[in-house]
Design an enzyme around this catalytic site. Structure first.
Site, short mmCIF file in Angstrom:
data_model
loop_
_atom_site.label_atom_id
_atom_site.label_comp_id
_atom_site.label_asym_id
_atom_site.label_seq_id
_atom_site.Cartn_x
_atom_site.Cartn_y
_atom_site.Cartn_z
N CYS A 98 -15.89 -34.78 -37.33
CA CYS A 98 -15.82 -35.82 -38.35
C CYS A 98 -16.08 -37.19 -37.71
O CYS A 98 -15.52 -37.49 -36.65
CB CYS A 98 -14.44 -35.80 -39.00
SG CYS A 98 -14.13 -37.19 -40.11
N GLU A 132 -7.19 -31.38 -33.67
CA GLU A 132 -7.60 -32.78 -33.54
C GLU A 132 -6.83 -33.47 -32.42
O GLU A 132 -7.42 -34.19 -31.60
CB GLU A 132 -7.38 -33.55 -34.85
CG GLU A 132 -7.80 -35.01 -34.75
CD GLU A 132 -7.38 -35.87 -35.93
OE1 GLU A 132 -7.11 -37.06 -35.72
OE2 GLU A 132 -7.32 -35.35 -37.06
#
EC number: 1.17.7.4
Length: 289
Positions: A98, A132
């Site tokens: 992302c 993440e």
């Protein structure tokens, strides 16, 4: 017929949409085997859908044994070690990290490299072990301190500079509390800098989900069991409307859940919940009414 509304604000965030588009594009244009390092999204049904198209999910151990393969990196991002290993083993990376996460990785790496000689500590507010967060910690050569809650703040040395970041999907309220708590503990004259790195597309769903939940008598919240974001959003949904039910698939809905019959039914979900799954839930409910 009891009105059923699917929340227009629920469903995949931009990062997940981007990763799935990358996967589908690669699967359509090439017959080469495509692997994904970890579940592309924390939603079993969506993983199964893409699996039928040819996307094979692998773990880190399997990744380390690949040679000359093609691997998709999901939206969560990965630590530098993964890119290094891919280069050594001739693995082609399809990078679907992302953009919000990528900017955060670069910011952490930059601040770490600029301040490590000063003894500064990089602190990350996030879920330990989350993909993440692992990628973020990797930007600091594994030295970053991960804080899940205020109870863990004793891990920080308040006589040394602190640089605070947040996992992109954490709540603004929680991050604000961490900032306040660290501020009160810092020794006089010691630097404390904090960077608001929370994705607004995700953060803004918290007040929205509460408003949606209060607008309906009965709410079905759809998310995968592994979804961290789903657990957080459902908590806010339940706080706004005690008659909120967490489900991971339409089949778990039974007639008793609809008793007493509500005046209206709302269907919402996590950033990892596909729109088509919420539509299937609506169809299943209609069949029961």
């Amino acid at each position: 017929m009891i009105p059923i509304e699917i929340d227009s604000g629920s469903g995949f965030c931009f990062g997940v949409v981007n990763a799935i588009r990358h996967a589908e594009k690669q699967l359509e244009k090439s017959s080469d085997k495509l692997y994904c390092l970890g579940d592309i999204v924390h939603n079993t049904l969506e993983v199964e859908r893409l699996g039928k198209k040819g996307l094979e999910t692998i773990d880190y151990d399997a990744f380390s044994r690949l040679r000359g393969a093609k691997v998709l990196l999901r939206a969560h991002g990965e630590p530098p070690e993964i890119y290094r290993m891919a280069g050594e083993n001739g693995v082609t990376i399809i990078d679907a990290t992302c953009p919000v996460v990528l900017r955060l990785q670069n910011k952490i790496k930059s601040r770490y490299e600029a301040t490590r000689s000063l003894g500064a500590q990089v602190v990350i507010y996030g879920k330990r072990g989350h993909a993440e967060v692992n990628g973020l910690v990797g930007q600091t050569e594994g030295t970053a301190i991960v804080i899940e809650s205020e109870e863990e703040l004793d891990k920080i040395d308040y006589t040394r500079p602190v640089i605070l970041f947040s996992q992109t999907t954490k709540s603004l309220e929680g991050f604000g509390q961490i900032i306040d708590s660290i501020s009160t503990r810092m020794q006089p004259g010691v630097t404390f800098e904090h960077h608001d790195t929370i994705c607004r597309q995700v953060a803004n769903r918290i007040p929205h989900i509460g408003a949606f939940a209060t607008a309906h008598e009965l709410v079905f919240f759809v998310a995968g069991e592994k979804s961290s974001n789903g657990k957080v959003l459902f908590g806010h949904c339940l706080a706004a409307n005690p008659r909120s039910i967490f489900i991971s698939s339409p089949e778990v809905i039974v007639p008793d859940m609809l008793v007493p019959l509500p005046a209206s039914i709302g269907i919402c979900g996590a950033t990892s919940t596909p729109r088509w799954q919420m539509e299937e839930v609506a169809s299943h409910i209609k069949a029961l009414l």
